[in-house]
Design a protein around this motif. Sequence first.
Motif, PDB file in Angstrom:
ATOM      1  N   TYR A 121       0.844  -1.095   0.140  1.00 58.72           N
ATOM      2  CA  TYR A 121       0.125  -0.053  -0.045  1.00 58.72           C
ATOM      3  C   TYR A 121       0.809   1.262  -0.151  1.00 58.72           C
ATOM      4  CZ  TYR A 121      -3.245   3.728   1.967  1.00 58.72           C
ATOM      5  OH  TYR A 121      -4.042   5.023   1.899  1.00 58.72           O
ATOM      6  N   ASN A 177      -6.072   0.354  -8.220  1.00 56.06           N
ATOM      7  CA  ASN A 177      -6.505  -0.956  -7.392  1.00 56.06           C
ATOM      8  C   ASN A 177      -7.750  -1.480  -8.048  1.00 56.06           C
ATOM      9  OD1 ASN A 177      -4.720  -1.511  -5.317  1.00 56.06           O
ATOM     10  ND2 ASN A 177      -5.410   0.485  -4.669  1.00 56.06           N
ATOM     11  N   ARG A 225     -10.325  -4.326  -9.688  1.00 56.56           N
ATOM     12  CA  ARG A 225     -10.359  -5.880  -9.505  1.00 56.56           C
ATOM     13  C   ARG A 225     -11.431  -6.218 -10.465  1.00 56.56           C
ATOM     14  NH1 ARG A 225     -13.405  -9.118  -5.857  1.00 56.56           N
ATOM     15  NH2 ARG A 225     -12.500 -11.215  -5.630  1.00 56.56           N
ATOM     16  N   GLN A 279      -6.385  -8.297 -10.829  1.00 57.47           N
ATOM     17  CA  GLN A 279      -6.216  -7.007 -10.199  1.00 57.47           C
ATOM     18  C   GLN A 279      -4.960  -6.252 -10.474  1.00 57.47           C
ATOM     19  OE1 GLN A 279      -6.895  -7.110  -5.966  1.00 57.47           O
ATOM     20  NE2 GLN A 279      -5.650  -5.224  -5.491  1.00 57.47           N
ATOM     21  N   HIS A 314     -15.459  -2.620 -11.594  1.00 57.21           N
ATOM     22  CA  HIS A 314     -14.857  -3.129 -10.435  1.00 57.21           C
ATOM     23  C   HIS A 314     -15.330  -3.600  -9.178  1.00 57.21           C
ATOM     24  CE1 HIS A 314     -11.817  -2.449  -7.063  1.00 57.21           C
ATOM     25  NE2 HIS A 314     -13.086  -1.755  -6.276  1.00 57.21           N
ATOM     26  N   THR A 315     -14.954  -4.638  -8.638  1.00 63.92           N
ATOM     27  CA  THR A 315     -15.476  -5.565  -7.651  1.00 63.92           C
ATOM     28  C   THR A 315     -14.480  -5.369  -6.454  1.00 63.92           C
ATOM     29  OG1 THR A 315     -16.848  -6.853  -9.300  1.00 63.92           O
ATOM     30  CG2 THR A 315     -16.843  -7.534  -6.962  1.00 63.92           C
ATOM     31  N   THR A 316     -15.001  -4.818  -5.201  1.00 63.69           N
ATOM     32  CA  THR A 316     -14.430  -5.049  -4.315  1.00 63.69           C
ATOM     33  C   THR A 316     -14.383  -6.454  -3.688  1.00 63.69           C
ATOM     34  OG1 THR A 316     -15.155  -2.804  -3.604  1.00 63.69           O
ATOM     35  CG2 THR A 316     -14.259  -4.258  -1.753  1.00 63.69           C
ATOM     36  N   ASN A 317     -13.134  -6.774  -3.254  1.00 64.30           N
ATOM     37  CA  ASN A 317     -12.976  -8.010  -2.682  1.00 64.30           C
ATOM     38  C   ASN A 317     -13.132  -8.260  -1.055  1.00 64.30           C
ATOM     39  OD1 ASN A 317     -11.739 -10.640  -2.345  1.00 64.30           O
ATOM     40  ND2 ASN A 317      -9.711 -10.235  -2.163  1.00 64.30           N
ATOM     41  N   LYS A 318     -14.280  -8.653  -0.995  1.00 61.75           N
ATOM     42  CA  LYS A 318     -14.786  -8.841   0.498  1.00 61.75           C
ATOM     43  C   LYS A 318     -14.189 -10.221   0.921  1.00 61.75           C
ATOM     44  CE  LYS A 318     -19.175  -6.153  -0.545  1.00 61.75           C
ATOM     45  NZ  LYS A 318     -20.441  -6.175  -0.595  1.00 61.75           N
TER      46      LYS A 318
END
Length: 309
Positions: free
Chosen positions: A32, A55, A57, A66, A201-205
Amino acid sequence: MLQTEALSWRLAERHFKSKEVNKHAKNLRAGYNGEKSLEFTLGFLPEYPYIILHNLRIHDENGFFQIDTLILSPQFILIVEVKNIAGTVVYDEFGQAIRITKKGEEENLGNHIEQINLQHFRLLRWVREHDFPVTPIEKLIAYSNPTTIIKNITNNTAISETVIHKESLLTKIDGYASTHKNVSLSEQQLHFLSSFLITAHTTNKVDILKKYQVVNADILRGVFCPVCGSRPMNRKKAIWICHHCGATSKNAHFEALRHYSLLIGNTINNRQARDFLQVDGIQIAHRLLVKEQFKQIGNTSGRRYILTF
C-alpha cells in the motif's frame, strides 16, 4: 490490509497462524505504501489526456484479476504493477524475482514477468470482449523504494524493458507516447472506458477469520494502550488507564471498536461491547457507544449500534 492488521493485533501469539498473519499484514502495508508513493510521480501527468485508476479488480471468465495502477490515454493503456521491496532483487534467466536478504539468504518472490504478462493478456481480452477500439497496452513493474537494487543477471531484454524504478516512470510514459502516435480512443471513448472499468470493479470482500482459520474465541479482548501497546486498559472515572506504563486516554476504545468492525461485524450491541472492551456495567458501554455518535437501530434490549469509521 486493515483487516489483516487488526487481526495481527488481536490474534494470540500461540495461534498457529499468528506468524503468517503478522507477515501478511506487513507485506500488505508495504504494498500500500508503495502504491501511495507512486502518486507523487503520477501527479506530474496532465489531467488530460491521462486518466489514472488505482486498485482495479475486474471479473473475467477465469475469475478476477487485479491491477495496481492503470493509466489510460488516447494512444495507449499502461498497466503498472508496484513493488515495495527493500534490498537487492535479482531476476534470473526464467524471469523469477529473488530477494537477497541482509543475511545473504534468498527469498523467492515469484515470477513477476509472467504475473504482469498474465494481467496484460486478461486486460487485452477484456477490452476486446467489450468492443472497445483496439488500443496498444503496455506494462511496467515499478519499484517504489529508490534504494532497491535490481539485477538482471542474464540481461534479459524483457526484464530491462519492463522492470524500472518509479523515478523512470514519467520517462517511460513519454516514450510510449512517442511510439504510439496514432489515436486509438477519442476523448469520449476514453472517458467511457474509464467509467466502464470503474463500474466493472468489484471490491474483494474477505471473511478474514475464515481465511486464517480463526474463531471468535481466538480474538483477544480489551483496549490496547496507544502508548506501549499493552492490554487491557482499565476504565476508571471516564478515563482509560494502562496498568503497564501508566498512560491515560479518553478515547482508546475507538481503535478497539474499529478492530471489532473489521474482524467481527459492523454492528454491535451493549453486551458485545462490554465483552470486547472488557468493561463492567451497561451504562459504561452505553456512554462509550453514544459518545462516538454511532447510528442506532432497534430499541431497548434489541438496540444495536452501526460502527462507521
